[in-house]
Every structure is written in structure tokens, then in C-alpha cells.
Enzyme design. Structure first.
Site, PDB file in Angstrom:
ATOM      1  CE1 TYR A 102      -2.954   3.042   1.064  1.00 56.85           C
ATOM      2  CE2 TYR A 102      -1.956   3.259   3.124  1.00 56.85           C
ATOM      3  CZ  TYR A 102      -2.795   3.698   2.124  1.00 56.85           C
ATOM      4  OH  TYR A 102      -3.610   4.783   2.478  1.00 56.85           O
TER       5      TYR A 102
HETATM    6  N1  NAD Z   1      -8.209   7.342   6.550  1.00 54.33           N
HETATM    7  C1  NAD Z   1      -6.916   7.334   6.854  1.00 54.33           C
HETATM    8  O1  NAD Z   1      -6.704   7.246   7.903  1.00 54.33           O
HETATM    9  C2  NAD Z   1      -5.899   7.664   5.845  1.00 54.33           C
HETATM   10  C3  NAD Z   1      -4.699   7.611   6.017  1.00 54.33           C
HETATM   11  C4  NAD Z   1      -3.726   7.598   4.992  1.00 54.33           C
HETATM   12  C5  NAD Z   1      -4.034   7.790   3.643  1.00 54.33           C
HETATM   13  N2  NAD Z   1      -5.510   7.777   3.494  1.00 54.33           N
HETATM   14  C6  NAD Z   1      -5.825   8.061   1.989  1.00 54.33           C
HETATM   15  O2  NAD Z   1      -6.800   8.842   1.948  1.00 54.33           O
HETATM   16  C7  NAD Z   1      -7.740   8.561   0.870  1.00 54.33           C
HETATM   17  C8  NAD Z   1      -9.263   8.500   1.377  1.00 54.33           C
HETATM   18  O3  NAD Z   1      -9.161   7.368   2.402  1.00 54.33           O
HETATM   19  P1  NAD Z   1     -10.541   7.209   2.942  1.00 54.33           P
HETATM   20  O4  NAD Z   1     -10.214   6.773   4.457  1.00 54.33           O
HETATM   21  O5  NAD Z   1     -11.586   8.142   2.906  1.00 54.33           O
HETATM   22  O6  NAD Z   1     -10.819   5.639   2.250  1.00 54.33           O
HETATM   23  P2  NAD Z   1     -12.249   5.094   1.725  1.00 54.33           P
HETATM   24  O7  NAD Z   1     -12.092   3.747   1.657  1.00 54.33           O
HETATM   25  O8  NAD Z   1     -13.441   5.275   2.881  1.00 54.33           O
HETATM   26  O9  NAD Z   1     -12.478   6.023   0.564  1.00 54.33           O
HETATM   27  C9  NAD Z   1     -11.986   5.629  -0.790  1.00 54.33           C
HETATM   28  C10 NAD Z   1     -13.051   5.463  -1.850  1.00 54.33           C
HETATM   29  O10 NAD Z   1     -12.499   5.098  -3.064  1.00 54.33           O
HETATM   30  C11 NAD Z   1     -13.089   4.542  -3.712  1.00 54.33           C
HETATM   31  N3  NAD Z   1     -12.423   3.791  -4.697  1.00 54.33           N
HETATM   32  C12 NAD Z   1     -11.667   2.931  -4.495  1.00 54.33           C
HETATM   33  N4  NAD Z   1     -11.195   2.348  -5.637  1.00 54.33           N
HETATM   34  C13 NAD Z   1     -11.691   2.949  -6.725  1.00 54.33           C
HETATM   35  C14 NAD Z   1     -11.823   2.932  -8.011  1.00 54.33           C
HETATM   36  N5  NAD Z   1     -10.532   2.181  -8.659  1.00 54.33           N
HETATM   37  N6  NAD Z   1     -12.414   3.700  -8.761  1.00 54.33           N
HETATM   38  C15 NAD Z   1     -13.263   4.695  -8.305  1.00 54.33           C
HETATM   39  N7  NAD Z   1     -13.599   4.780  -6.818  1.00 54.33           N
HETATM   40  C16 NAD Z   1     -12.620   3.804  -6.189  1.00 54.33           C
HETATM   41  C17 NAD Z   1     -14.009   3.454  -2.711  1.00 54.33           C
HETATM   42  O11 NAD Z   1     -15.344   3.114  -2.989  1.00 54.33           O
HETATM   43  C18 NAD Z   1     -14.285   4.296  -1.511  1.00 54.33           C
HETATM   44  O12 NAD Z   1     -15.511   5.084  -1.450  1.00 54.33           O
HETATM   45  C19 NAD Z   1      -7.146   7.445   0.300  1.00 54.33           C
HETATM   46  O13 NAD Z   1      -6.319   7.671  -0.844  1.00 54.33           O
HETATM   47  C20 NAD Z   1      -6.443   6.908   1.299  1.00 54.33           C
HETATM   48  O14 NAD Z   1      -5.312   5.894   0.557  1.00 54.33           O
HETATM   49  C21 NAD Z   1      -6.478   7.835   4.461  1.00 54.33           C
END
Ligand code: NAD
Length: 340
Positions: A157
Site C-alpha cells: 500500500y
Molecule cells: N483514513 C485514513 O486514515 C487515511 C490515512 C492515510 C491515507 N489515506 C488515504 O486517503 C484517501 C481517502 O481514504 P478514506 O479513509 O476516505 O478511504 P475510503 O476507503 O473510505 O474511501 C476511498 C473511496 O474510494 C473508492 N474507490 C476505491 N477504488 C476506486 C476505483 N478504482 N475507482 C473509483 N473509486 C474507487 C472507494 O469505493 C471508497 O469509497 C485514500 O487515498 C487513502 O489511501 C487515508
């Protein structure tokens, strides 16, 4: 402004889109609504966005499609001219990347390439995208600084997110596409992700079931409240990345460039031990947890701690939510949402 928010059915994308609609922007959400976790909560978030758009000044339209579907991404950009792109869709989660690496290739590498290409051809004024604290991998120098090298990811990841930063740089250089990468540090809050600790712990404590406590509760995380994250994301998106005149190619700082490219940490700058985080949840729920003590999981880093001085200097970012308060707000939301 017209803003594309990818991942708008996800946790951070939803909260970001909500704030943009409330301030009067026209938001186009793009999400495949996959079942990595219960899609019902994603549908519920989308409903809130539609309801908010109906009463607030801003607008909301939604494209349900896969980022890996090049034509769908191209079609979306051809239909709308975006002033900003905030790219938050991704395959998230450290542990899942150990069992399903291909999902990360599809969403984080192919999907990200499609976003870069679309922004390049549409001459999008600014692309802001999500990276992660996990890129710090094997680094132990604290706090984590964007000036340090990050070439030792501990799982796939993190490797795909680091790859996004490098891919963005190549487009910033070649096509002068302004890009800003934000390294999020463990984001939590209302409408949070069911696969993350706060959600799982709250659920299990309420049900009287045990919670898995990895690394015996000894690791620390720079838990960051989602409202602080959203404030930072929007401030950054509003301020278009520019080349750094002080950048020296003979001593290259990884966080900026002579291209319109930059990277920021976005964290709370106040790490908390997992055991103290659990105490805050127990206090908010009003019940003790049954703890199942376990070793550190493969791929997990023991500690995270964000140096946010660069983000503060650039956009005045100041995280304002202590963990006790943020956890209490989450638990209130959870009980209300699930009626428990
Ligand atoms: N939540 C955290 O603590 C955290 C920490 C570090 C990084 N991030 C990053 O922040 C971003 C948002 O994270 P989050 O916590 O809201 O995650 P989340 O999983 O709730 O949201 C991601 C969304 O992207 C959509 N998605 C995934 N693959 C897809 C694709 N191929 N096409 C279209 N849609 C797609 C999913 O359906 C989901 O609704 C991500 O990039 C994640 O890697 C989050």
C-alpha cells in the site's frame, strides 16, 4: 468553483465534498462504491451529499464508475471542466494490501495514471491527491518530515502511494501540471471507516466483544480528526502549487521541486499511544474494553508523528481537535447512526 472529488462515497472524500458544497462550490463526486467495506455506509454518505446540495448553495453530481476505466475518467473530464481536482479515491488499508495487492495496482496505479492523464489533457489548474504517513516506512527519525527520504516502504500500500508522489512529479515536470500530495496521518471521526480501529473498537465494546490490541497497545499514532484534515485539504487545494525557487538540484529536497510540485504532511502533531486512544473510547462509550493483546502486525509501523510546520507555513494549517474530544464526537455519531 467546480471541483472533482474522487472517492466521494468514502470517508475523507465525503467529508471534503460536504464542506465544499456547504461553502457554495459545485462538486462532482466520482466513486465506484466498492465493497472493501460495507457499501451501505457509502450509499448513506452519498444521500447526505445530495440532501446537503438540495438546501445549501453548492451543487452535487455523482459519477459511479471505476477509476481504472480510462474511458469513464475521460468522459467525466470531457463533460465537466474542473477548476480543481481532489483525488481521494484509492484502495486504502495496510493489512488488506498483504492479501490483495492487485486491488492496489488497479485503483492506486492504473487509476492514478488515468487521473494524471485526464488532468494533463484538460489542463486542470491544480491536482491535490492523498498520500499516506505509511510512506515513512522504516524511518525512525521523529517527527516524520517531508524533507527526509522515504524509500523504504514496509508494505505494498505504502509503495503504491509513494509511487503516486513520483508519478505526480513526472507530470508536474513534463506538463507543468501543478500537483500537491498530502500525507494523511490516521484520520478518524464521524462517518469513519468500518475497517479502522476506532469504528471496530466502538462496535465491539458496545457489543461486549473483545478488541484486538496489536503491539500490546504500545505503538503511537498521530490520530488526526477529520475536520482538521478537511480544512487542510481545502486550503491546500485553493492554493495552486508552484515551483520552489529555493530548490537546489545538486542537493534535492524530496518535498518540492523546480516543477510545480509539493508534498505536505497533514497530521495532528501530537502522537497518542494506542492504549490511551482505547481509554478515550472506553470513556466515551462508558464501558471497559475486553482486550486481546497481540504482537505488532506485519507491515505496520510502530510509531507515527507528523511534523506539520511546512503545511502551517504554507496555508496556516493548525489542527485543533484533541483526541478525547474527537473520539467522543465519533462515538456520539456512531450511537446515533446505528441507534445503539
Ligand atoms: N483514513 C485514513 O486514515 C487515511 C490515512 C492515510 C491515507 N489515506 C488515504 O486517503 C484517501 C481517502 O481514504 P478514506 O479513509 O476516505 O478511504 P475510503 O476507503 O473510505 O474511501 C476511498 C473511496 O474510494 C473508492 N474507490 C476505491 N477504488 C476506486 C476505483 N478504482 N475507482 C473509483 N473509486 C474507487 C472507494 O469505493 C471508497 O469509497 C485514500 O487515498 C487513502 O489511501 C487515508
Amino acid at each position: 468553483m467546480k471541483v472533482l472529488v474522487t472517492g466521494a462515497a468514502g470517508f475523507i472524500g465525503f467529508q471534503t465534498a460536504l464542506r465544499l458544497i456547504e461553502r457554495g462550490d459545485t462538486v462532482v463526486g466520482f466513486d465506484v462504491v466498492n465493497d472493501y467495506y460495507d457499501p451501505a455506509i457509502k450509499e448513506a454518505r452519498l444521500k447526505v451529499l445530495e440532501e446537503t446540495a438540495a438546501r445549501a448553495q453548492g451543487d452535487f453530481a455523482f459519477v459511479r464508475a471505476n477509476l481504472a476505466d480510462r474511458e469513464a475518467v475521460e468522459q467525466c473530464f470531457a463533460t465537466h471542466g474542473f477548476d480543481r481536482v481532489i483525488h481521494l479515491a484509492a484502495q486504502a488499508g495496510v493489512r488488506y494490501s498483504l492479501v490483495n495487492p492487485h486491488a492496489y495496482v488497479e485503483s492506486n496505479l492504473i487509476g492514478f495514471t488515468n487521473i494524471l492523464e485526464a488532468c494533463r489533457h484538460a489542463q486542470t489548474p491544480h491536482l491535490t491527491y492523498a498520500s499516506t504517513s505509511s510512506v515513512y516506512g522504516a524511518n525512525t527519525k521523529m517527527p516524520f518530515s517531508e524533507h527526509d527520504g522515504v524509500d523504504h516502504p514496509l508494505q505494498f500500500y505504502a509503495a503504491t502511494k509513494r509511487a503516486n508522489e513520483l508519478m505526480a512529479h513526472s507530470y508536474s515536470h513534463l506538463y507543468r501540471l501543478p500537483t500537491t500530495g498530502l500525507r494523511f496521518f490516521t484520520v478518524y471521526g464521524p462517518w469513519g471507516r468500518p475497517d479502522m480501529a476506532l469504528f471496530m473498537f466502538t462496535k465491539n465494546i458496545l457489543a461486549g466483544e473483545p478488541i484486538p490490541v496489536f503491539n500490546h497497545g504500545n505503538h503511537t499514532r498521530d490520530f488526526t480528526y477529520v475536520d482538521d484534515i478537511v480544512e487542510g485539504v481545502i486550503r491546500v487545494s485553493d492554493q495552486i502549487a508552484e515551483p520552489d525557487p529555493a530548490w537546489d538540484p545538486s542537493d534535492p529536497d524530496p518535498r518540492s521541486s523546480n516543477a510545480p510540485f509539493r508534498i505536505f504532511n497533514i497530521g495532528n502533531n501530537a502522537p497518542v499511544k494506542l492504549s490511551a486512544y482505547i481509554e478515550a473510547i472506553e470513556e466515551a462509550v462508558g464501558k471497559p474494553a475486553i482486550k486481546e493483546m497481540l504482537p505488532l502486525q506485519a507491515g505496520d509501523v510502530p510509531d507515527t508523528y507528523a511534523d506539520v510546520s511546512e503545511l502551517e507555513a504554507a496555508v496556516g494549517y493548525k489542527p485543533a481537535t484533541p483526541v478525547r474530544e474527537g473520539v467522543a464526537r465519533f462515538v456520539r455519531w456512531y450511537r446515533d447512526y446505528y441507534g445503539s
